[in-house]
Design an enzyme around this catalytic site. Structure first.
Site: not given
Length: 320
Positions: A18, A55, A199
């Site tokens: 996240t 974050y 990824l």
């Protein structure tokens, strides 16, 4: 579900990342879509959610809380303390702040985000930070302790002062420095590897063309894999992966995640901007790869990683 290190915590093989929920250093992120993505992921089996105080300065944690506050018993929450908060009192305060943001009274996993000294932070002995983390664990505020962006030696040092159940390195088919020393050590010591940028920050989805330009403010423009010959080799490798994905009836992203969670002691953190991406990531849980297929994918990945001469395990060119 898999056991986290030697702890009693069980986590999903794929975790919801996240960073993007905090919005800082990302573009085009919408809160409502992020919340729906987290909910969809949980329903599809991605029940472990990874966030951090840095974050968006707590914003990601607050968005996660909006998504899971009413289903806390179904999820496992992991957050991280930034290197500017590694003194004893600062760790305690940071954890309490994260608990408040996440609207919970305990974290399943609490991690040191970067080693002391990163980002020009003050050097704090790991013994002091670990003392605070052990205290939080004794209080029941955290269930397990982890580290992130630590080398093998830094991990071994931290272990001298308490039980470390996970380490979070950048790790994907296209970024594999962790395989040299860190992962063998984790296998030997029963420490779970939580691979981030699993990824390669979207590169392994196959959605980027040869002349892709990132929007202003997107930190991926500083990612070493998106630059020069590295990028051209990655595009070539992706072309080689496509037939395997087609044969397995899955996307490139699902293939890359399935390969990663088949590696020793490894779970994969994957972010999602919307429910479709979350559900797509979850489908990787059902892909079985044979030894021959794993080896074929491995060899294709090496077309990229064998040419990465940079020994620095950090993905980006900005200074840490």
């Amino acid at each position: 579900m898999r056991v986290l290190g030697k702890s009693e915590v069980k986590i999903s093989p794929i975790l919801m990342g996240t960073w993007q929920a905090g919005k800082a250093m990302w573009t085009g992120i919408k809160d409502e879509e992020t919340i729906q993505a987290i909910r969809s992921g949980v329903e599809a089996g991605i029940t472990t959610i990874d966030t951090a105080e840095i974050y968006g300065e707590g914003y990601s944690e607050q968005i996660v809380a909006q998504a899971v506050a009413d289903i806390r018993e179904k999820v496992q929450l992991a957050s991280k303390v930034f290197p500017t908060h590694l003194k004893y009192d600062q760790v305690i305060e940071a954890c309490d702040r994260s608990l408040k943001h996440l609207k919970t009274d305990y974290l399943d996993l609490y991690q040191i985000h970067w080693p002391s000294g990163s980002f020009n932070s003050e050097i704090v002995p790991i013994s002091e930070t670990m003392e605070a983390l052990n205290h939080l664990k004794q209080q029941g505020k955290i269930r397990a302790i982890g580290v992130s962006n630590f080398s093998r030696d830094q991990l071994a040092e931290a272990q001298q002062y308490g039980q470390i159940d996970s380490v979070q390195p950048p790790y994907s088919l296209f970024w594999r420095q962790a395989e040299k020393e860190l992962i063998p050590y984790c296998v030997e010591n029963e420490i779970t590897v939580l691979a981030y940028s699993s990824l390669a920050q979207g590169l392994l989805t196959g959605k980027f063309g040869p002349n892709h330009q990132f929007e202003e403010g997107d930190h991926r423009s500083k990612n070493k894999l998106f630059q020069g010959e590295n990028y051209q080799r990655a595009l070539s490798a992706i072309a080689d992966l496509r037939p395997i994905a087609e044969k397995k009836g899955c996307t490139l992203a699902q293939l890359a995640l399935a390969w990663l969670i088949a590696q020793p002691n490894t779970c994969a953190i994957a972010g999602a901007r919307n429910p479709e991406q979350a559900l797509g990531n979850a489908k990787a849980l059902n892909i079985n790869l044979s030894d021959a297929e794993l080896n074929e994918i491995d060899q294709i990945g090496r077309k990229v990683t064998d040419h990465l001469l940079d020994e620095n395990p950090v993905l980006w060119t900005f200074k840490v």
